[in-house]
Design a protein around this motif. Sequence first.
Motif, short mmCIF file in Angstrom:
data_model
loop_
_atom_site.label_atom_id
_atom_site.label_comp_id
_atom_site.label_asym_id
_atom_site.label_seq_id
_atom_site.Cartn_x
_atom_site.Cartn_y
_atom_site.Cartn_z
N ILE A 1 -6.31 -0.65 7.53
CA ILE A 1 -6.27 0.42 6.43
C ILE A 1 -7.00 1.57 6.74
O ILE A 1 -8.22 1.38 7.00
N PHE B 1 -7.98 6.31 -5.53
CA PHE B 1 -7.75 7.07 -4.31
C PHE B 1 -7.49 8.57 -4.57
O PHE B 1 -7.38 9.30 -3.69
N LEU C 1 -8.40 5.36 5.81
CA LEU C 1 -8.93 6.36 4.86
C LEU C 1 -9.11 7.53 5.43
O LEU C 1 -9.64 7.86 6.65
N PHE D 1 0.90 -1.05 0.04
CA PHE D 1 -0.02 -0.04 0.09
C PHE D 1 0.64 1.24 0.01
O PHE D 1 0.62 2.21 -0.69
N TYR E 1 -6.63 7.64 0.78
CA TYR E 1 -5.79 6.69 1.42
C TYR E 1 -5.05 7.47 2.35
O TYR E 1 -4.68 8.85 2.34
#
Length: 548
Positions: free
Chosen positions: A174, A149, A176, A126, A161
């Motif tokens: 993860i 993203f 956001l 990522f 992201y």
Amino acid sequence: MRRLVAGLGALLLLAPVAACTGAPGPVPSSSAAAGTGPTETFTFGTASRPLGLDPALVSDVDSYRITRQILEGLVGVDQNSGKPTPLLATEWKTSDDGRTYTFKLRDGVTFQDGTPFDGPAVCTNFNRWFNFSEALRKQAPGTSFKGVFKANADQASLSIYKGCTPLAGGNVEIDLTQPFTGFLQALTLPAFAMSSPKALAAQSADVLNQTRDGQPVSAYALKPVGTGPYVFTSWDNDTVTLSSNKNYWGDRGQIATINFVTYDHPQTRMQALLDGKIDAYDSVTVGNFDQLVKRGKQIIQRDPFSVMYLGMNQDIPALQDLKVRQAIEMALDKDTLIRKFFIDNTSSASQFVPPKLSGFNNNAPSLGHDPAKAKELLAQSTYKGEELKFYYPLNVTRPYLPTPEKVYAEISRELIAVGLNIKPVPVDWSDGYLQKVTSPGDHALHLLGWNGSYADPDNFVGPLFGEKNGEFGYQDPQVFSKIARARGLPDGKDRTGQYQTINAQIAASVPAVPIAFPISALALSDRVVKYPASPVLNEVFTKVVLKS
């Protein structure tokens, strides 16, 4: 592109995934557990050579078809419903504010180079995508991260992201910056498959100092390493060979060796199938369809989940005039193009979102085919006969564009007939066509298409029209803002309405002319009992069943 084996109806109607899923996903097959392995060889005819085998840096169908066999993502796609399913993550949950996703990773999985698949490996991937530099993105315009993203690390405040954190117990988080309704669906993209951190580093994955057919690639893109059921073996001119991953965590299927062999002309692909040289090929053309039927060959059609379009570049002064762009739309006879060059049941397009997806607008403005009106608009416009360079690809067949040269010839004839000065610019697909028409340049018009990768309208309008890009030179801050807002709306009436409005605004300003929602088809040899046809081309060959 699609149907017969895998229908798209369920895919296009899928609702967002619930906050948590706990299905364990596939388990190793009895043959794999017993130590017996696959033994068959399967040869697939492709329409073009892959542009590279690092899925994070390409976006073409033939590259993805190969990388899907080698690399896997956190989330897979259910073959029947199209819903996100467990893959390298066995379950996940979403925070109440929709900004944090926690994934439980599958135990005991290793990359093909023996390094462990774990939370740090996920975060390495990522963070690599997030940190792609502007220079790298220009070298490799097929990168998907920014389209999904919104921004990379050099514009971190604009990105959806935020970050990735390995957690105890084989979990990863993860984060956001805002809710993103299509996040789980987006993770099914081949671009977000997991690469071995060791291989990425050892082969300088972000340094494109190699070339393949004139394309800049990294050493890693010539020998990718994932967790998937097949291991890269060789890439020799027109053939890429993969071998079964003997340490694969899931079902290894029947096939021990896959050969992807390029035949860049429809007739040679068909003949290779008839001669028994290949077991399957994609992108059957209208001209070959009836011949295959007469020879008794299996044809599998996919439901339409792509759009073919004529692109226009508003960085070219003549195309900044709306009347010129409207005249171009009116000059095009979509029905004739579809009848001549596309498989039956291909439908005419007035927008970029396919009909069965939420957000499709039944009332999107369409100017229709009216050559006389097109001539009037040109006479009223600022156009004074300037030469318009029209790029089109050679030696390739795309699922959304089966015969580019013939489609170009018909469109250019229609444009010249209303008074436009067209200069043909044929470019071999393997000579960087995709990069040339999606980067800033002198292309005024070009032929291209978009194949949907997941069932969300953002996958169609976001990458194409979510910001100004080198392909269209399109600048509409209001549309950009609406697309950004729609991404975060919960699925439902408001979100559907927002995308319908977006589609109508794009159609009214004519940054490109959508022509068709094509039906695509595969042809199979008599050896093939079952092929996992997928609307989003998620076709992993462990699911191919061959006659024993």
